[in-house]
Design an enzyme around this catalytic site. Sequence first.
Site, short mmCIF file in Angstrom:
data_model
loop_
_atom_site.label_atom_id
_atom_site.label_comp_id
_atom_site.label_asym_id
_atom_site.label_seq_id
_atom_site.Cartn_x
_atom_site.Cartn_y
_atom_site.Cartn_z
N SER A 186 -12.86 -1.84 4.94
CA SER A 186 -12.93 -2.94 3.82
C SER A 186 -13.85 -3.87 4.39
CB SER A 186 -11.55 -3.69 3.73
OG SER A 186 -11.82 -4.61 2.61
N HIS A 215 -14.99 -6.80 3.72
CA HIS A 215 -14.56 -8.42 3.75
C HIS A 215 -13.96 -8.58 5.54
CE1 HIS A 215 -10.65 -7.41 2.61
NE2 HIS A 215 -10.23 -8.44 3.40
N GLY A 251 -10.54 -2.17 0.07
CA GLY A 251 -10.07 -1.31 1.10
C GLY A 251 -8.53 -0.81 0.95
N THR A 252 -7.97 -1.45 0.03
CA THR A 252 -6.48 -1.02 -0.41
C THR A 252 -6.79 0.05 -1.38
OG1 THR A 252 -5.44 -3.05 0.11
CG2 THR A 252 -4.50 -1.57 -1.73
N CYS A 312 9.27 -17.09 8.96
CA CYS A 312 9.02 -18.56 8.56
C CYS A 312 7.75 -18.62 7.65
CB CYS A 312 9.23 -19.48 9.77
SG CYS A 312 10.41 -19.23 10.74
N GLN A 345 -9.94 -2.73 10.69
CA GLN A 345 -10.21 -4.04 11.63
C GLN A 345 -11.46 -3.48 12.56
OE1 GLN A 345 -9.22 -6.73 11.76
NE2 GLN A 345 -7.77 -6.83 10.15
#
Length: 461
Positions: A194, A196, A69-70, A320, A177
Amino acid sequence: MPYFDAASAAPLHPVARQALLAALDEGWADPARLYREGRRARLLLDAAREASAEAVGCRPDELVFTPSGTRAVHAGISGALAGRRRVGNRLVVSAVEHSSVLHAGEAHSAAGGTVVEVPVDRSGGVDAEAFAEALDPGTALACLQSANHEVGTEQPVAEVAEACRAAEVPLLVDAAQSLGWGPVAGGWSLLTASAHKWGGPAGVGLLAVRKGVRFAPQGPADERESGRAPGFENLPAIVAAAASLRAVRAEAEAEGARLRVLVDRIRARVPEAVPDVEVVGDPVRRLPHLVTFSCLYVDGETLLHELDREGFSVSSGSSCTSSTLTPSHVLRAMGVLSEGNVRVSLPAGTSEGDVDRFLAVLPGLVAGVRERLGAPGAASSAPAPAGSLVVDSLGRRCPIPVIELAKAIGDVPVGGTVTVLSDDEAARLDVPAWCEMRGQEYVGEEPSPRGDVAYVVRRLV
């Protein structure tokens, strides 16, 4: 062991597994060759393209398969910008696009182009009118995701596509998405996805470019995939991706409705069971399977480890848990609390029991993390003689600066101020978010003599 990170990668769909195994036997040859094995492979590739194009809502000859997808995003953006270089060099994107879009924008900017980011509201949604105002005669391309990958907010693609059409600017939609849940509405010009993300195998992306869109593929020329995705096609994975896309689409309406009920349960119960939680993202215009919330006074990395020990796999946009030590660009653009951030994205088949167990263990885990970090309880209401205090949290990461602020606020009188010194980028989001949650006034930032940032808070209650 419940896996709650489908937004990163959905488990391989059973249909994808079956198609992959079958294609390994039938689709190993070069589909460009004219002998028997090549013709058989070509038939499989053509069938996969037709099925994928039907799901996307385009012609088969408008769609190519890419290695990810990228790569589809990068090829789509670079090709569209190059094809319209005589129009201008302006690229317009929303501030919450996937990092692949933003990285392509950085490359465009480094090459002398202009990138304009359209801001979003606190729910993560872009305003269609604001997006339209960002378009000008020198705009070569606009990019807008169909739904956000971190908070699930659906974007007004149809309205933005209409604005782009009026401005004669092509619109690239990143549908990674949402494509498994349904086609993208509106008159988009380019679309990427994408496999996956919907339960297909990793290593397969889709790039659709409408006929009539000026497009100049970048890089060395190649005869495969219309010259837009060079290299030998991973045919077994492509076949599996197309088969699983058709399968998940057939299940999408019923499964989406079922998962939406479970997500609604999480959205409602987490703030009830866990104090000081902000549920982020649009409560209505959102993907059915995804919910994100942030927990005040919590170290996101520790919380994710605690959930993992309890058997729950979730992800986070908190600084974090980031190697960059900065909050996700999505949370930053929204201006919401970033500390203790948890993204829950339910894969198909998630049971009510797994969700209920997650809701049962979460409050205790959050309380335990807060206790270990020394988070305060209810703030003291007794005023102190000092009209202002300085909290030095330099060198300390989230959520410590906010915890120290919460401890100090009761030591100044109403109208007094607490100044927090911090060199943690997350404090820029989390201090104002704490003020909103606690009914205190965020005065703003001030430069510090030591070169860091001072965040000033005035006590109101």
